[in-house]
Design a protein around this motif. Sequence first.
Motif, PDB file in Angstrom:
ATOM      1  N   LEU A   1       0.808  -1.154  -0.157  1.00 19.92           N
ATOM      2  CA  LEU A   1       0.012  -0.078  -0.113  1.00 19.92           C
ATOM      3  C   LEU A   1       0.769   1.343  -0.025  1.00 19.92           C
ATOM      4  O   LEU A   1       1.927   1.324   0.744  1.00 19.92           O
ATOM      5  N   ASN A   2       0.650   2.160  -0.841  1.00 24.29           N
ATOM      6  CA  ASN A   2       1.240   3.510  -0.390  1.00 24.29           C
ATOM      7  C   ASN A   2       0.412   4.543  -0.024  1.00 24.29           C
ATOM      8  O   ASN A   2      -0.928   4.216   0.087  1.00 24.29           O
ATOM      9  N   ASP A   3       0.656   5.731  -0.269  1.00 21.69           N
ATOM     10  CA  ASP A   3      -0.047   7.013   0.290  1.00 21.69           C
ATOM     11  C   ASP A   3      -1.347   6.987  -0.349  1.00 21.69           C
ATOM     12  O   ASP A   3      -2.449   7.285   0.383  1.00 21.69           O
TER      13      ASP A   3
ATOM     14  N   ARG B   1      -3.670   4.435   0.879  1.00 22.47           N
ATOM     15  CA  ARG B   1      -4.309   4.498   2.532  1.00 22.47           C
ATOM     16  C   ARG B   1      -5.330   5.617   2.336  1.00 22.47           C
ATOM     17  O   ARG B   1      -6.268   5.470   2.960  1.00 22.47           O
ATOM     18  N   ASP B   2      -4.939   6.787   1.423  1.00 20.52           N
ATOM     19  CA  ASP B   2      -6.161   7.661   1.288  1.00 20.52           C
ATOM     20  C   ASP B   2      -7.391   6.930   0.820  1.00 20.52           C
ATOM     21  O   ASP B   2      -8.506   7.413   1.208  1.00 20.52           O
TER      22      ASP B   2
ATOM     23  N   ILE C   1      -8.385   3.965   1.201  1.00 16.70           N
ATOM     24  CA  ILE C   1      -9.094   3.310   2.427  1.00 16.70           C
ATOM     25  C   ILE C   1      -9.834   4.058   3.208  1.00 16.70           C
ATOM     26  O   ILE C   1     -11.063   3.879   3.469  1.00 16.70           O
TER      27      ILE C   1
ATOM     28  N   TYR D   1     -13.179  -1.784   0.313  1.00 16.97           N
ATOM     29  CA  TYR D   1     -12.345  -1.884  -0.583  1.00 16.97           C
ATOM     30  C   TYR D   1     -11.334  -3.206  -0.160  1.00 16.97           C
ATOM     31  O   TYR D   1     -11.677  -3.999   0.723  1.00 16.97           O
TER      32      TYR D   1
END
Lengths: 417, 417
Positions: B278-280, B283-284, B286, B303
């Motif tokens: 996962l990258n930023d 994560r956003d 999510i 998700y």
Amino acid sequence: MSESASVTCTAPVNIAIIKYWGKRDVERNLPTNGSISVTLSQKALRTTTSVHLSPEHPADRLWLNGKEDANASRAGTRLAKVFDLIRRLARQEGNPRAEWHAHVASHNSFPTAAGLASSASGFACLAFSLAKAYGLQAGNDVLSGIARQGSGSACRSLFGGYVAWEHGYEEAASPEDEDFGSHAVQLADEGHWPEMAIFVHIVSAEKKTVSSTSGMQTTVRTSPLHTYRAAHVVPARMEAMRQAIAARDFDAFAKLTMEDSNQFHATCLDTYPPIFYLNDTSRDLIQLVHRFNEQQGAIMAAYTYDAGPNAVVYIKREACRAWLDAVAALYRPANGLRANGDAWFSDAHDEVLPAWAAADYAPANPAATAELVAPFQAAPGAVDGLLFSLPGGGPEVIADPEASLLDAAGMPKTLAN
Amino acid sequence: MSESASVTCTAPVNIAIIKYWGKRDVERNLPTNGSISVTLSQKALRTTTSVHLSPEHPADRLWLNGKEDANASRAGTRLAKVFDLIRRLARQEGNPRAEWHAHVASHNSFPTAAGLASSASGFACLAFSLAKAYGLQAGNDVLSGIARQGSGSACRSLFGGYVAWEHGYEEAASPEDEDFGSHAVQLADEGHWPEMAIFVHIVSAEKKTVSSTSGMQTTVRTSPLHTYRAAHVVPARMEAMRQAIAARDFDAFAKLTMEDSNQFHATCLDTYPPIFYLNDTSRDLIQLVHRFNEQQGAIMAAYTYDAGPNAVVYIKREACRAWLDAVAALYRPANGLRANGDAWFSDAHDEVLPAWAAADYAPANPAATAELVAPFQAAPGAVDGLLFSLPGGGPEVIADPEASLLDAAGMPKTLAN
């Protein structure tokens, strides 16, 4: 002339290497698992607290960084609980000041927006300085159990060096027992392991995060992996880490530290909804440490992350310059990173931070640095502050009365604007 | 005139909602835990495979996207194992073609750099099309167990709709048993749950990641949390997910899907050294889904992430437009996102993707969209492709002989440049 008592103390920050996250008893701040930390030097990161006791103070009052916090006199708050437990001890010791109220001023030296937990040094300093002002006989282990009720990780800041916070037992030893055997003990003092050094990388975090107080209880409630970790993984790691510290086994220390940091953040991710503290810069620094150790041909550095994106790297002193070169290559802004003032450098090796602060900073071994950072994207400023520390000592009494944050009447000398 | 047999088939991609990660038997590709997936429509994501059998082919040959892969005839490879197991079945069924060799051409329709696993649809299509060419009687459950030996998650692409890959038993039922009861079964077909829709968000990932084949065994070896998950968490989730699907309980389906995705990535983080997929932006997305569900006042979307940063969102059809508006507000480049060609749209609701593709795209409810995305930083292009799908069917035989990727002699019609 009225009676009064006045004292000023400082207390350090600590960084966990076996992580605390989650309470089995929210009321008493008893943790779901034990934890171990290293105390940082107080040269730059410290809380200073002055206490003024007087029979004429009608109530406890506390000013934090110059701003009054009403919780000190509000029944049931964590602050009030610490005041009450200290006075209960004073009463048990037959101390005549036990019925006096306290005025307290507290100040954190932390660099602005450092994102470093202030509650650990803050509550440690509060318990320690109240104990000194009330003239308690109790040792730091007892004060540690009281600081714990203010903020869990504060109990570890009552000692310097390498510190364990014991899980404690499940049943109170007596009706008055608030400690449950859950307080900190020193495993080794700050001079125990001469090769140990510490870098704190302040990582920019624009995004909002979850407060640790609410986040950890969500984890306890929703993460099956946290439940397993607390009951089955941590106890063995506590024992392995004690042995690694006693034997000054950096390999074991470093691997356990990294594994435990990752597992803590794994349980945050296993929380519903998930909690994220690491960002892309944090993740790059993690991968940089692993690559650094590979390049060095030995484990020379270990990262750990608390409830935020800041990387704390425990590192052998001999590897500091090579690490600094890598961080500079990727993250150092044109004007150099903030490094918290000259005072901080006094703890550093001469060859390390003065070089970083210089305008013409250059890596000691440019080819090795270039090879190391090749897979990463340079992001100047993504690390926007860098602190260097050695393991440091526990709370201290400041002898100089001029250092007090309170005047002779027990009022703050300065107030926040 | 020489004998020959020729067939062309397609097979779909599947996206796991209870995750497979790690093998208890590397040789046989037996998983550490069961898993459940949803099969995507083949309209845009599919593998097409043509098989040509002839007694005159001296060896098995395979061309993938026009480039020959020597593994088909190299003993001991996963590809060779699939060919051999299919022929063993043909022999057991007394099929006269059982000694013939095969020429195979296979092609993936995937958008360039989509980062979607091609091995699932690829090995499913291989097992299915070989079975058709050899004229096997065996059912898709048996073929599924063979595809599993090529690539674990391929076993789930033998069926449409909602599919479980069974953990299977620990001891072979006979000396010849390669299946161990570990193959896929259909839980419900693609028409079972009319409100279900799927968005695939292709998230830009510049950084290198760990291949899943090596990464998953590092996890099995080093993550205590994975061991616990496989043995104690997944079995209960498998059962709960079966019930959620049978009852069309979107709340339960969505919560389990999100929890299981997060727990899978938690075990990647608990791996040593840690694995990050996962990258930023992931994560956003999510956090955007959780915020979206809050704003909707009900769980409308869930998700899930495989071994990469791409977000797959299972979503109720009625919520598609609102979700698309949010993604557009944050990630849509000025020229619109790639959306994999017009053919894809035929699966979509008219009100959804045609709107997205239009130059003057605007949210249906601008105030609600603005409120939803307020905490996030817009990053046009960080999602650089968007696919819309409904649950789709299993592998199919293509009747039109013109569709074959092989000519009458069994050689590829086109080769890669």
